[in-house]
Design a protein around this motif. Structure first.
Motif, short mmCIF file in Angstrom:
data_model
loop_
_atom_site.label_atom_id
_atom_site.label_comp_id
_atom_site.label_asym_id
_atom_site.label_seq_id
_atom_site.Cartn_x
_atom_site.Cartn_y
_atom_site.Cartn_z
N ILE A 188 34.38 32.05 61.92
CA ILE A 188 34.88 32.77 60.75
C ILE A 188 34.33 32.01 59.54
CG2 ILE A 188 36.92 33.45 59.43
CD1 ILE A 188 38.44 33.59 62.09
N THR A 189 33.55 32.69 58.72
CA THR A 189 32.90 32.02 57.60
C THR A 189 33.76 31.99 56.35
OG1 THR A 189 31.74 34.07 57.07
CG2 THR A 189 30.58 32.46 58.44
N LYS A 190 34.59 33.04 56.14
CA LYS A 190 35.51 33.04 55.01
C LYS A 190 36.50 34.18 55.15
CE LYS A 190 32.57 35.68 51.86
NZ LYS A 190 31.95 35.72 50.54
N VAL A 191 37.60 34.06 54.39
CA VAL A 191 38.60 35.12 54.32
C VAL A 191 38.84 35.38 52.84
CG1 VAL A 191 40.97 35.79 54.84
CG2 VAL A 191 39.68 34.44 56.50
N ASN A 192 38.59 36.62 52.41
CA ASN A 192 38.80 36.99 51.01
C ASN A 192 40.11 37.74 50.85
OD1 ASN A 192 36.46 35.89 50.07
ND2 ASN A 192 35.40 37.83 49.77
N PRO A 193 41.05 37.19 50.10
CA PRO A 193 42.29 37.92 49.82
C PRO A 193 42.14 38.73 48.53
CG PRO A 193 42.51 35.66 49.09
CD PRO A 193 41.13 35.80 49.68
N TYR A 194 42.86 39.84 48.44
CA TYR A 194 42.95 40.60 47.20
C TYR A 194 44.39 41.07 47.06
CZ TYR A 194 42.17 43.82 43.41
OH TYR A 194 42.24 44.45 42.19
N HIS A 195 44.99 40.82 45.91
CA HIS A 195 46.39 41.18 45.67
C HIS A 195 46.42 42.32 44.67
CE1 HIS A 195 50.70 39.72 44.56
NE2 HIS A 195 50.69 40.90 45.12
N LEU A 196 46.79 43.50 45.12
CA LEU A 196 46.95 44.66 44.24
C LEU A 196 48.42 44.73 43.87
CD1 LEU A 196 45.64 47.14 42.92
CD2 LEU A 196 46.27 48.43 44.96
N LYS A 197 48.74 44.32 42.65
CA LYS A 197 50.14 44.26 42.25
C LYS A 197 50.47 45.17 41.07
CE LYS A 197 49.10 39.87 40.05
NZ LYS A 197 49.40 38.47 40.02
N SER A 198 49.49 45.91 40.59
CA SER A 198 49.72 46.82 39.46
C SER A 198 48.95 48.10 39.71
CB SER A 198 49.25 46.16 38.16
OG SER A 198 49.30 47.09 37.11
N THR A 199 49.55 49.23 39.35
CA THR A 199 48.86 50.50 39.50
C THR A 199 48.01 50.84 38.29
OG1 THR A 199 50.79 51.69 38.67
CG2 THR A 199 50.59 51.43 41.06
N SER A 200 48.22 50.13 37.18
CA SER A 200 47.39 50.38 36.00
C SER A 200 46.08 49.60 36.14
CB SER A 200 48.12 50.00 34.72
OG SER A 200 48.54 48.67 34.76
N ILE A 201 45.01 50.20 35.69
CA ILE A 201 43.68 49.61 35.83
C ILE A 201 43.58 48.33 35.00
CG2 ILE A 201 41.20 49.99 35.48
CD1 ILE A 201 42.52 51.65 37.73
N VAL A 202 43.04 47.30 35.59
CA VAL A 202 42.90 46.00 34.96
C VAL A 202 41.94 46.10 33.78
CG1 VAL A 202 42.13 43.62 35.33
CG2 VAL A 202 43.31 44.85 37.16
N ALA A 203 42.36 45.62 32.61
CA ALA A 203 41.49 45.59 31.44
C ALA A 203 40.71 44.27 31.45
CB ALA A 203 42.32 45.70 30.17
N THR A 204 39.41 44.36 31.74
CA THR A 204 38.58 43.17 31.83
C THR A 204 37.13 43.52 31.53
OG1 THR A 204 37.83 41.39 33.29
CG2 THR A 204 38.29 43.50 34.32
#
Length: 142
Positions: free
Chosen positions: A14-30
């Motif tokens: 296993i080379t890596k594990v990428n987590p992603y946390h979706l905690k808001s339904t509004s689109i991220v301003a970035t």
């Protein structure tokens, strides 16, 4: 002749594990278009607020390589604050793995809402009932 590369000497790793946390339904301003894309990708298909809330939670992508190309099961063990020390498990069978693979796990909806976020996790690759590769979060304790 000298060769360079990121090869592993293990037959399965296993080379890596990428987590992603979706905690808001509004689109991220970035200004980072990749972050915005990732957010929109996880919300894709949600028509109303109810659909969007069902997609909120934790997403994990397990990147692994194999030279054996044998059928395998990718296992994701995890704990949530709402479940105490109980180890929860998700498994996905890969009948014909490629040399490089990505297996995705999701903890979403009621499972995420009731149990809370993932506090610790461990990913493993199992061939013929034997764990051949493992990768764990810093907080993982048996």
């Amino acid at each position: 002749m000298v060769m360079f590369g990121c090869a592993t000497s293990e037959p399965v790793a296993i080379t890596k594990v990428n987590p992603y946390h979706l905690k808001s339904t509004s689109i991220v301003a970035t200004d980072d278009r990749m972050l915005e894309f990732e957010h929109r990708r996880h919300l894709y298909g949600a028509i109303d607020r109810s659909d969007s809330s069902k997609k909120m939670g934790k997403y994990y992508s397990v990147f692994w390589k194999t030279s054996t190309r044998s059928p395998a099961t990718v296992r994701f063990d995890y704990r949530q604050p709402g479940t105490g020390f109980q180890i929860l498990t998700k498994e996905i069978e890969i009948v014909r793995p490629k040399r490089s693979n990505v297996t995705k796990f999701e903890i979403l909806g009621d499972e995420y809402k009731d149990g809370g976020g993932v506090s610790q996790w461990r990913a493993s690759v199992v061939e013929s009932g034997t764990v051949v590769a493992e990768y764990a979060s810093f907080l993982w304790k048996e």
